[in-house]
Design a protein around this motif. Structure first.
Motif, PDB file in Angstrom:
ATOM      1  N   ALA A 100       0.829  -1.209   0.000  1.00  0.00           N
ATOM      2  CA  ALA A 100       0.000   0.000   0.000  1.00  0.00           C
ATOM      3  C   ALA A 100       0.862   1.257   0.000  1.00  0.00           C
ATOM      4  O   ALA A 100       0.555   2.244  -0.695  1.00  0.00           O
ATOM      5  N   GLU A 101       1.951   1.251   0.775  1.00  0.00           N
ATOM      6  CA  GLU A 101       2.841   2.417   0.818  1.00  0.00           C
ATOM      7  C   GLU A 101       3.598   2.588  -0.500  1.00  0.00           C
ATOM      8  O   GLU A 101       3.818   3.716  -0.954  1.00  0.00           O
ATOM      9  N   LEU A 102       4.007   1.499  -1.120  1.00  0.00           N
ATOM     10  CA  LEU A 102       4.739   1.587  -2.379  1.00  0.00           C
ATOM     11  C   LEU A 102       3.870   2.181  -3.488  1.00  0.00           C
ATOM     12  O   LEU A 102       4.365   2.944  -4.331  1.00  0.00           O
ATOM     13  N   ILE A 137       5.835   4.455  -9.370  1.00  0.00           N
ATOM     14  CA  ILE A 137       5.503   3.038  -9.224  1.00  0.00           C
ATOM     15  C   ILE A 137       4.100   2.802  -9.759  1.00  0.00           C
ATOM     16  O   ILE A 137       3.130   3.424  -9.295  1.00  0.00           O
ATOM     17  N   ALA A 138       3.997   1.923 -10.732  1.00  0.00           N
ATOM     18  CA  ALA A 138       2.705   1.667 -11.374  1.00  0.00           C
ATOM     19  C   ALA A 138       1.805   0.787 -10.519  1.00  0.00           C
ATOM     20  O   ALA A 138       0.602   1.035 -10.391  1.00  0.00           O
ATOM     21  N   SER A 139       2.368  -0.261  -9.934  1.00  0.00           N
ATOM     22  CA  SER A 139       1.566  -1.180  -9.126  1.00  0.00           C
ATOM     23  C   SER A 139       2.485  -1.943  -8.194  1.00  0.00           C
ATOM     24  O   SER A 139       3.687  -2.074  -8.431  1.00  0.00           O
ATOM     25  N   ALA A 140       1.890  -2.455  -7.110  1.00  0.00           N
ATOM     26  CA  ALA A 140       2.627  -3.251  -6.135  1.00  0.00           C
ATOM     27  C   ALA A 140       1.817  -4.488  -5.793  1.00  0.00           C
ATOM     28  O   ALA A 140       0.588  -4.433  -5.724  1.00  0.00           O
ATOM     29  N   THR A 174       6.528  -7.191  -4.470  1.00  0.00           N
ATOM     30  CA  THR A 174       7.140  -6.692  -5.705  1.00  0.00           C
ATOM     31  C   THR A 174       6.385  -5.468  -6.209  1.00  0.00           C
ATOM     32  O   THR A 174       5.184  -5.326  -5.968  1.00  0.00           O
ATOM     33  N   ALA A 175       7.102  -4.605  -6.896  1.00  0.00           N
ATOM     34  CA  ALA A 175       6.500  -3.395  -7.465  1.00  0.00           C
ATOM     35  C   ALA A 175       7.019  -3.193  -8.884  1.00  0.00           C
ATOM     36  O   ALA A 175       8.186  -3.478  -9.172  1.00  0.00           O
ATOM     37  N   LYS A 176       6.146  -2.704  -9.741  1.00  0.00           N
ATOM     38  CA  LYS A 176       6.514  -2.408 -11.126  1.00  0.00           C
ATOM     39  C   LYS A 176       6.621  -0.896 -11.310  1.00  0.00           C
ATOM     40  O   LYS A 176       5.789  -0.143 -10.806  1.00  0.00           O
ATOM     41  N   PHE A 177       7.644  -0.480 -12.071  1.00  0.00           N
ATOM     42  CA  PHE A 177       7.835   0.937 -12.336  1.00  0.00           C
ATOM     43  C   PHE A 177       6.969   1.393 -13.510  1.00  0.00           C
ATOM     44  O   PHE A 177       6.665   0.614 -14.420  1.00  0.00           O
TER      45      PHE A 177
END
Length: 340
Positions: free
Chosen positions: A157-159, A165-168, A284-287
């Motif tokens: 949620a913080e990311l 950051i597109a999604s986490a 994991t997070a996507k840019f």
């Protein structure tokens, strides 16, 4: 002294500036993937594919949009699983284009807002993630699954609040329901039962035993299977009879599982990852496309490291930024070796 000062200043500026291990490559083509629910009919999927191809081809600097096919039949254009179906597109750019792939990809998304959740646009012509890492990742280590899940959800949620950051993903998609039976030892002792006895009864109830026998009918041998007519699942397991005793009045008293245990359903990982004997969840997070991954990773790392964790839990930051930092560390060692 001046040389040393310049060296220190150069190192500081090098560590402060945006970096990328393997920068994105802008080629003359890009790809798109449409993913829909598995219940969608092929006709509806092809209609959506045609609409996407028509609108994408009208975007500036796009020359051709075609469906990628591995064969001659239209079925080969799609890939499907039990839960989803997908259609892939190949986008060829004009030779004298003025926009980059990222800019064209953004225009395609703007032209197809109704497919925001279903359409994935890949602007890089060559996928280098296998060599340089991809995205941002956080390994959460501890013992209790529920606490690990809560921490992972908070980190994700913080990311997602960080620009770039597109999604986490907190990994909840890889978890499944787990039936938990927690024995109340005090209640079990009052009934004269031990944890081992209760476990044995539960294990026997959840194991389906079958007996095979052979019947002869009209000179034909037929196989028959004899099974118990009582089966237990998460809805009725609490009614499982653990023990039967006779009280002082001669009445039979039956002890059920629900009387000596608390039964609940919770989320649990399908596979358990461990690192140094600690259970591990990975977030994991996507840019977003077009951002500098190093700057975004720095902001993400600072955010994660400032989060308060319960005692006995820790986090390790990884992903593409870790690869960049390792690269810079090796470069500094080589510079020091050259100076010496």
């Amino acid at each position: 002294l001046l040389a040393v000062s310049l060296l220190v200043l150069s190192v500081y500026n090098a560590l402060s500036m945006p970096m990328a291990f393997i920068p994105a490559m802008d080629g003359p083509q890009m790809t798109m993937t449409l993913t829909v629910d598995g219940t969608t009919s092929d006709e509806e999927l092809y209609e959506k594919g045609w609409e996407i191809a028509q609108k994408a081809q009208s975007v500036q600097d796009v020359d051709t949009v075609a469906v990628m096919s591995g064969g001659d039949s239209i079925a080969s254009m799609t890939a499907s699983t039990d839960n989803s179906k997908s259609l892939s597109f190949y986008v060829v750019m004009n030779e004298e284009r003025t926009l980059s792939n990222v800019e064209v990809g953004q225009l395609i998304k703007e032209a197809l807002p109704e497919y925001k959740e279903e359409l994935t646009v890949t602007t890089e012509s060559i996928d280098m993630s296998m060599l340089g890492g991809s995205g941002f990742s956080v390994a959460v280590k501890g013992n209790d699954f529920d606490t690990l899940g809560e921490i992972s959800a908070d980190i994700a949620a913080e990311l997602e609040k960080i620009e770039g950051i597109a999604s986490a993903d907190d990994g909840s998609g890889s978890r499944s329901d787990e039936l938990r039976i927690e024995i109340n030892k005090e209640a079990a002792m009052k009934k004269g039962l031990t944890t081992a006895q209760i476990y044995q009864k539960v294990a026997e109830a959840l194991t389906e035993e079958t007996t095979t026998t052979t019947f002869t009918f009209d000179n034909h041998d037929l196989k028959g299977y004899i099974t118990s007519d009582t089966s237990y699942n998460r809805d009725n397991i609490e009614k499982l009879e653990i023990a039967s005793t006779v009280d002082e009045d001669g009445d039979e008293e039956i002890t059920t599982l629900g009387q000596v245990a608390t039964i609940s359903v919770a989320q649990s990982p399908q596979t358990i990852s461990r690192d140094n004997q600690s259970r591990t969840y990975t977030v994991t997070a996507k840019f977003e496309e077009g951002v500098n991954t190093t700057l975004v990773s720095r902001a993400a790392t600072e955010t994660v490291q400032n989060m308060q964790l319960p005692d006995g839990y820790q986090i390790d930051v990884g992903g593409e930024n870790q690869m960049v930092m390792e690269m810079m560390g090796d470069m500094l060692l080589m510079i020091l070796l050259a100076v010496v």
